[in-house]
Design an enzyme around this catalytic site. Structure first.
Site, PDB file in Angstrom:
ATOM      1  N   ASP A  32       6.979 -13.630  -4.315  1.00 38.87           N
ATOM      2  CA  ASP A  32       6.917 -14.181  -2.871  1.00 38.87           C
ATOM      3  C   ASP A  32       8.353 -13.728  -2.255  1.00 38.87           C
ATOM      4  O   ASP A  32       9.195 -13.992  -2.347  1.00 38.87           O
ATOM      5  CB  ASP A  32       6.699 -15.692  -2.651  1.00 38.87           C
ATOM      6  CG  ASP A  32       6.322 -16.422  -1.347  1.00 38.87           C
ATOM      7  OD1 ASP A  32       5.676 -17.296  -1.021  1.00 38.87           O
ATOM      8  OD2 ASP A  32       6.773 -15.579  -0.285  1.00 38.87           O
ATOM      9  N   ASP A  69       6.248  -5.717   6.608  1.00 39.99           N
ATOM     10  CA  ASP A  69       4.829  -5.093   6.759  1.00 39.99           C
ATOM     11  C   ASP A  69       3.856  -6.452   6.087  1.00 39.99           C
ATOM     12  O   ASP A  69       3.421  -6.081   5.029  1.00 39.99           O
ATOM     13  CB  ASP A  69       4.830  -3.815   5.825  1.00 39.99           C
ATOM     14  CG  ASP A  69       3.322  -3.267   5.929  1.00 39.99           C
ATOM     15  OD1 ASP A  69       3.166  -2.458   5.038  1.00 39.99           O
ATOM     16  OD2 ASP A  69       2.440  -3.628   6.646  1.00 39.99           O
ATOM     17  N   ASP A  97       0.833  -1.262   0.037  1.00 37.67           N
ATOM     18  CA  ASP A  97       0.070  -0.057   0.184  1.00 37.67           C
ATOM     19  C   ASP A  97       0.922   1.162  -0.133  1.00 37.67           C
ATOM     20  O   ASP A  97       0.478   2.337  -0.102  1.00 37.67           O
ATOM     21  CB  ASP A  97      -1.225  -0.100   1.368  1.00 37.67           C
ATOM     22  CG  ASP A  97      -0.242  -0.302   2.447  1.00 37.67           C
ATOM     23  OD1 ASP A  97      -0.563  -1.335   3.238  1.00 37.67           O
ATOM     24  OD2 ASP A  97       0.852   0.291   2.909  1.00 37.67           O
ATOM     25  N   ASP A 148      -1.619 -11.121   7.918  1.00 35.70           N
ATOM     26  CA  ASP A 148      -1.597 -12.285   9.013  1.00 35.70           C
ATOM     27  C   ASP A 148      -1.254 -13.480   8.365  1.00 35.70           C
ATOM     28  O   ASP A 148      -1.376 -13.527   7.164  1.00 35.70           O
ATOM     29  CB  ASP A 148      -3.330 -12.289   9.492  1.00 35.70           C
ATOM     30  CG  ASP A 148      -3.532 -11.229  10.408  1.00 35.70           C
ATOM     31  OD1 ASP A 148      -4.364 -10.187   9.795  1.00 35.70           O
ATOM     32  OD2 ASP A 148      -3.427 -11.325  11.333  1.00 35.70           O
TER      33      ASP A 148
HETATM   34  N1  SAM Z   1      -0.734  -3.672   7.756  1.00 35.16           N
HETATM   35  C1  SAM Z   1      -1.237  -4.776   7.282  1.00 35.16           C
HETATM   36  C2  SAM Z   1      -1.283  -5.847   8.506  1.00 35.16           C
HETATM   37  O1  SAM Z   1      -0.679  -5.652   9.626  1.00 35.16           O
HETATM   38  O2  SAM Z   1      -1.725  -6.783   8.169  1.00 35.16           O
HETATM   39  C3  SAM Z   1      -0.228  -5.420   6.101  1.00 35.16           C
HETATM   40  C4  SAM Z   1      -0.459  -4.589   4.935  1.00 35.16           C
HETATM   41  S1  SAM Z   1       0.346  -4.926   3.400  1.00 35.16           S
HETATM   42  C5  SAM Z   1      -0.661  -4.104   2.342  1.00 35.16           C
HETATM   43  C6  SAM Z   1       0.314  -6.500   3.241  1.00 35.16           C
HETATM   44  C7  SAM Z   1       0.902  -6.968   1.841  1.00 35.16           C
HETATM   45  O3  SAM Z   1       1.588  -8.128   1.852  1.00 35.16           O
HETATM   46  C8  SAM Z   1      -0.153  -7.125   0.871  1.00 35.16           C
HETATM   47  O4  SAM Z   1      -0.057  -6.157  -0.075  1.00 35.16           O
HETATM   48  C9  SAM Z   1       0.182  -8.603   0.368  1.00 35.16           C
HETATM   49  O5  SAM Z   1      -0.331  -8.677  -1.025  1.00 35.16           O
HETATM   50  C10 SAM Z   1       1.648  -8.886   0.765  1.00 35.16           C
HETATM   51  N2  SAM Z   1       1.819 -10.129   0.774  1.00 35.16           N
HETATM   52  C11 SAM Z   1       1.166 -10.980   1.304  1.00 35.16           C
HETATM   53  N3  SAM Z   1       1.933 -12.316   1.348  1.00 35.16           N
HETATM   54  C12 SAM Z   1       2.913 -11.953   0.715  1.00 35.16           C
HETATM   55  C13 SAM Z   1       4.381 -12.869   0.203  1.00 35.16           C
HETATM   56  N4  SAM Z   1       4.400 -14.123   0.648  1.00 35.16           N
HETATM   57  N5  SAM Z   1       5.591 -12.067  -0.150  1.00 35.16           N
HETATM   58  C14 SAM Z   1       5.254 -10.834  -0.400  1.00 35.16           C
HETATM   59  N6  SAM Z   1       4.036 -10.116   0.008  1.00 35.16           N
HETATM   60  C15 SAM Z   1       2.824 -10.621   0.220  1.00 35.16           C
END
Ligand code: SAM
Length: 275
Positions: A138, A156, A86, A159
């Site tokens: 990833d 960042d 974001d 869950d």
């Molecule tokens: N503030 C949020 C929280 O505390 O849950 C997190 C926000 S940030 C937008 C989370 C990001 O992690 C998302 O854009 C998602 O696409 C990304 N994401 C999820 N799994 C991932 C992975 N294995 N590798 C890289 N990015 C990942």
């Protein structure tokens, strides 16, 4: 009748939010992406039904992931953001003109594209800044393969569900340690301990095995319901609780973080003193 967004993250607890306008509701290769305008939290990003960030309270999260650590690092030049699609964390880091390279690894290009479009108030176009290098993969794989070393690594991450699961494995922390400079700091989003104590505990169990110094920073992000959020910090040389803020000429504008908040953030209640 206004639409309602319902979040069922925690067993037996739901959060209902009135929606003024649905800006996005689509499935990417990795997750359902929704963006709503709401009277209570302003614009919000929801991934697979879980709130990721809101205009109203993002500062309490993104500022606390960045400033307590960067302000005790002598000369942080290279920073890695894991997730962070974001752009909020990148925006906080860009307030420090001495940082010259930010690698941001988000698995989902769609989140980055839509956040660039709809969350300018939060990210101030950070995702288009020339210091920010975007990688769409990833982050687990990126960290395992990169030859780069970083002064600050910020997880960042969402869950531990769906694509986020790989970012909570023990080997993830081992790989983070391999690419963290000796004097570096790593910070991990580690859930809301009142309702996700096992998540926070597991993070602490792993980091205590891998890094020499560890602890918790607490912050309050109302849209992450369940009380305060734990941000676990780790380092092999720096004890964040005892480090002094490095005096710098640049004036950093924040809406949540300040020196008193920094000091108090390291205090933990007894039920979190299990490490
Ligand atoms: N503030 C949020 C929280 O505390 O849950 C997190 C926000 S940030 C937008 C989370 C990001 O992690 C998302 O854009 C998602 O696409 C990304 N994401 C999820 N799994 C991932 C992975 N294995 N590798 C890289 N990015 C990942």
């Amino acid at each position: 009748m206004k639409a309602i967004f319902r979040e069922f993250l925690h067993e037996g607890l739901k959060q209902e939010i009135t929606v003024d306008k649905t800006l996005v509701d689509k499935k990417s290769r990795y997750q359902r992406i929704q963006i709503f305008d709401t009277p209570i939290y302003g614009r919000i990003l929801v991934l697979d039904g879980i709130i990721q960030i809101t205009e109203k309270d993002e500062a309490a999260y993104s500022e606390m992931l960045v400033h307590p650590a960067i302000q005790v690092l002598k000369n942080p030049k290279k920073i890695l953001i894991i997730g962070g699609g974001d752009g909020a964390v990148a925006e906080e880091i860009l307030k420090y003109n001495f940082v010259n390279k930010i690698d941001l690894v988000d698995i989902d290009k769609e989140v980055v594209k839509l956040s660039s479009l709809h969350f300018k108030k939060i990210n101030k176009n950070s995702l288009r800044n020339k210091k920010v290098n975007l990688f769409f993969q990833d982050a687990f794989d990126f960290i395992a393969c990169t030859k780069n070393k970083y002064d600050l690594i910020i997880a960042d991450r969402p869950d531990p569900v769906g694509a986020g699961k790989s970012l909570f494995k023990e080997s993830f922390y081992k790989n983070v340690n391999n690419i963290l400079r000796d004097e570096g700091i790593a910070i991990f989003q580690s859930g809301v301990p009142f309702l996700q104590k096992s998540e926070t505990k597991e993070v602490l169990k792993y980091v205590n095995k891998i890094f020499k110094k560890n602890g918790i920073i607490l912050t309050v992000v109302p849209s992450y319901i369940g009380g305060y959020m734990a941000l676990v910090w780790s380092s092999n040389k720096i004890d964040m609780r005892r480090s002094k803020v490095i005096k710098r000429k640049i004036k950093i504008k924040t809406s949540y973080y300040n020196e008193d908040i920094r000091k108090s953030a390291f205090s933990s209640p007894n039920f979190l003193k299990f490490f």
